[in-house]
Design a protein around this motif. Sequence first.
Motif, PDB file in Angstrom:
ATOM      1  N   ASP A  95     -38.195  31.105 -17.377  1.00 44.45           N
ATOM      2  CA  ASP A  95     -39.867  31.367 -17.517  1.00 44.45           C
ATOM      3  C   ASP A  95     -40.507  30.591 -18.574  1.00 44.45           C
ATOM      4  O   ASP A  95     -41.508  29.806 -18.385  1.00 44.45           O
ATOM      5  N   CYS A  96     -39.770  30.811 -19.789  1.00 41.41           N
ATOM      6  CA  CYS A  96     -40.625  29.834 -20.874  1.00 41.41           C
ATOM      7  C   CYS A  96     -40.485  28.700 -20.801  1.00 41.41           C
ATOM      8  O   CYS A  96     -41.342  27.870 -21.107  1.00 41.41           O
ATOM      9  N   THR A  97     -39.313  28.224 -20.466  1.00 41.69           N
ATOM     10  CA  THR A  97     -39.000  26.820 -20.253  1.00 41.69           C
ATOM     11  C   THR A  97     -40.013  26.266 -19.275  1.00 41.69           C
ATOM     12  O   THR A  97     -40.478  24.901 -19.373  1.00 41.69           O
ATOM     13  N   GLY A  98     -40.048  26.891 -18.108  1.00 38.43           N
ATOM     14  CA  GLY A  98     -40.975  26.405 -17.016  1.00 38.43           C
ATOM     15  C   GLY A  98     -42.185  26.210 -17.529  1.00 38.43           C
ATOM     16  O   GLY A  98     -43.030  25.449 -17.066  1.00 38.43           O
ATOM     17  N   VAL A  99     -42.866  27.252 -18.329  1.00 38.95           N
ATOM     18  CA  VAL A  99     -44.175  27.216 -18.932  1.00 38.95           C
ATOM     19  C   VAL A  99     -44.536  25.956 -19.729  1.00 38.95           C
ATOM     20  O   VAL A  99     -45.706  25.230 -19.449  1.00 38.95           O
ATOM     21  N   LEU A 100     -43.537  25.637 -20.356  1.00 33.00           N
ATOM     22  CA  LEU A 100     -43.517  24.486 -21.240  1.00 33.00           C
ATOM     23  C   LEU A 100     -43.092  23.116 -20.551  1.00 33.00           C
ATOM     24  O   LEU A 100     -43.160  22.005 -21.340  1.00 33.00           O
ATOM     25  N   PRO A 102     -42.336  19.550 -19.563  1.00 37.80           N
ATOM     26  CA  PRO A 102     -43.216  18.331 -19.704  1.00 37.80           C
ATOM     27  C   PRO A 102     -42.947  17.547 -18.538  1.00 37.80           C
ATOM     28  O   PRO A 102     -43.717  16.563 -18.407  1.00 37.80           O
ATOM     29  N   SER A 103     -41.897  17.810 -17.644  1.00 32.41           N
ATOM     30  CA  SER A 103     -41.735  16.772 -16.254  1.00 32.41           C
ATOM     31  C   SER A 103     -41.452  17.662 -15.440  1.00 32.41           C
ATOM     32  O   SER A 103     -40.958  18.834 -15.581  1.00 32.41           O
ATOM     33  N   PHE A 104     -41.283  17.186 -14.031  1.00 30.58           N
ATOM     34  CA  PHE A 104     -40.677  17.836 -12.940  1.00 30.58           C
ATOM     35  C   PHE A 104     -39.401  18.134 -13.026  1.00 30.58           C
ATOM     36  O   PHE A 104     -38.991  19.178 -12.387  1.00 30.58           O
ATOM     37  N   SER A 105     -38.606  17.174 -13.560  1.00 28.69           N
ATOM     38  CA  SER A 105     -37.204  17.507 -13.640  1.00 28.69           C
ATOM     39  C   SER A 105     -36.939  18.940 -14.272  1.00 28.69           C
ATOM     40  O   SER A 105     -35.833  19.648 -14.233  1.00 28.69           O
ATOM     41  N   THR A 106     -37.806  18.880 -15.534  1.00 27.27           N
ATOM     42  CA  THR A 106     -37.590  20.070 -16.474  1.00 27.27           C
ATOM     43  C   THR A 106     -37.734  21.478 -15.650  1.00 27.27           C
ATOM     44  O   THR A 106     -37.289  22.556 -15.611  1.00 27.27           O
ATOM     45  N   LEU A 107     -38.855  21.379 -14.877  1.00 30.80           N
ATOM     46  CA  LEU A 107     -39.331  22.493 -13.995  1.00 30.80           C
ATOM     47  C   LEU A 107     -38.347  22.878 -12.929  1.00 30.80           C
ATOM     48  O   LEU A 107     -38.191  24.141 -12.853  1.00 30.80           O
ATOM     49  N   LEU A 108     -37.900  21.717 -12.337  1.00 30.33           N
ATOM     50  CA  LEU A 108     -36.660  22.148 -11.561  1.00 30.33           C
ATOM     51  C   LEU A 108     -35.393  22.793 -12.202  1.00 30.33           C
ATOM     52  O   LEU A 108     -34.885  23.796 -11.605  1.00 30.33           O
ATOM     53  N   LEU A 109     -35.185  22.441 -13.207  1.00 31.82           N
ATOM     54  CA  LEU A 109     -33.931  23.046 -14.136  1.00 31.82           C
ATOM     55  C   LEU A 109     -34.424  24.177 -14.451  1.00 31.82           C
ATOM     56  O   LEU A 109     -33.387  25.221 -14.209  1.00 31.82           O
ATOM     57  N   SER A 110     -35.421  24.656 -14.741  1.00 30.77           N
ATOM     58  CA  SER A 110     -35.932  25.856 -15.142  1.00 30.77           C
ATOM     59  C   SER A 110     -36.028  26.990 -14.005  1.00 30.77           C
ATOM     60  O   SER A 110     -35.582  28.007 -14.060  1.00 30.77           O
ATOM     61  N   GLU A 111     -36.406  26.293 -12.863  1.00 36.96           N
ATOM     62  CA  GLU A 111     -36.273  27.094 -11.498  1.00 36.96           C
ATOM     63  C   GLU A 111     -34.670  27.407 -11.180  1.00 36.96           C
ATOM     64  O   GLU A 111     -34.426  28.441 -10.777  1.00 36.96           O
ATOM     65  N   ILE A 112     -33.892  26.550 -11.390  1.00 38.25           N
ATOM     66  CA  ILE A 112     -32.446  26.786 -11.020  1.00 38.25           C
ATOM     67  C   ILE A 112     -32.084  27.902 -11.948  1.00 38.25           C
ATOM     68  O   ILE A 112     -31.197  28.877 -11.496  1.00 38.25           O
ATOM     69  N   ALA A 170     -48.811  32.284 -23.112  1.00 39.60           N
ATOM     70  CA  ALA A 170     -48.136  32.668 -22.239  1.00 39.60           C
ATOM     71  C   ALA A 170     -46.700  32.731 -22.581  1.00 39.60           C
ATOM     72  O   ALA A 170     -45.807  33.773 -22.510  1.00 39.60           O
ATOM     73  N   VAL A 171     -46.085  31.718 -23.408  1.00 36.06           N
ATOM     74  CA  VAL A 171     -44.807  31.826 -23.854  1.00 36.06           C
ATOM     75  C   VAL A 171     -44.548  32.979 -24.638  1.00 36.06           C
ATOM     76  O   VAL A 171     -43.545  33.672 -24.540  1.00 36.06           O
TER      77      VAL A 171
END
Length: 468
Positions: A95-100, A102-112, A170-171
Amino acid sequence: MQKSLSIKDRHVRPLEMMFLCALMSGFFGINLGSLFAFREQLSYLFMLDSYDLDNVLGVFLLGALAGAFLGGFIVSGSGRRIGIILGFVFGAAADCTGVLAPSFSTLLLSEIAAGAGFGIFMVASTVYGCEIAASFMRGRCCCLPAVGCAFGIGFVIICRDLLPANSGAAVFLIAGSAVLLCCAVIIRFPESPRWLVRAGFNEAALASLIFLRDDQMEAARELALINERGRLPDRDLRLFLHSGIYRSALWLLLIMTFFIHMAGIAFIPYASLDLISRFQQQFLGYFYTYSYDYGYGFIKAAVTVGIFGAITALWLSDRMKRTGLLLGSIIACLVTLILLSGASLFGFSNISTILLSALVLVFIYASMLCLVLFFFVFVPELLPTAGREFGVSVVYITCFAALLGGINELNPVIGYYSLSFFFAFCASVCALLAVFISRKMPETSAIALETLETRLFEDKLLSRKPLS
């Protein structure tokens, strides 16, 4: 009467444990709710279309599938308590990684990662709640993680405008709350006495039972029952391979999981807004782009009735026969699907859209009641201690895979056939599911786990007709 009340007062500790689990589960609900609440902001920030945003949920479900697979091994080898902590830490960090991100790929990794934590946590908390609770409150303890997740989704969707816009704040809130909850779990949570007995730690199991029951005599009697049923030489996969009765119980749960998804009970609530939009485009000539705020009022209503469905399961699971309650929710889904099939044939005015929306909300309520009862109460109860985490893991893997497939194939199926045909097909599967439950599903309320296990291996549990 006073004695009965005092017994219930002494058993309040499992509810306290599972309430903490519900708070932890709320973090995963907040993660899922954010995909809806901030859909438009995500599309602008990362230049995404609606299909990319749907893929984010798909990635979460893939992570959950992997997490459920790993969760079975973790919960079996290291204990239920470790599984809860590990899954929650994974989810909070993601969750903390997803909030911060910086890119869509990072968001996908955080969701995995969040999905993996969700899978581990759900396997561990489902088994833990079932194993620590006394028989008269086991339904409530099992339902609490689902209620917490539903509240998390509802909180972030309904209170979207009140949430901090600053990602750093949020983090800080997420990390601070996660640390407090982890400390509470480490300090307060005892290990499951049934896992301790299976691992050979009888003294630790007795101490755990004394803490949970607050009565040494009752704890000693329960430990004797657990030891009597804990003599099975096989466990997990070996039990599945060597015990035909265990295979029958697991196949029953997997068949019901398949029927539940084929009836649309799991994925229609997620796709409800798209179904209504498709109806308006097909019959009323309206066309909407995939602007999320178009249906935000409906999404709030859908989340609210979903929360009430989970609360209903929590409130009634120990107060009435669970088989009848589950069957009633299935029949409600069946009737609603029949009405939806008829309503989707008519497109004369906006009244049709209002009727369709109201029926979908009723369906969401009934489906949430069904999902919570089946996956969080019946699934762990119908499996023996020696194979409970394996069976729960397999059922959740099947559930996540079927949900992912249903979401991906929904639009092609409706596009090829029609909305009315889709609802009619789901209704026919729902009717089969109702018949299957009435003939095969045993009653489990207010019955000790060891009694259920004895009946299972004596072939007296699954052969019953509970409604006769």
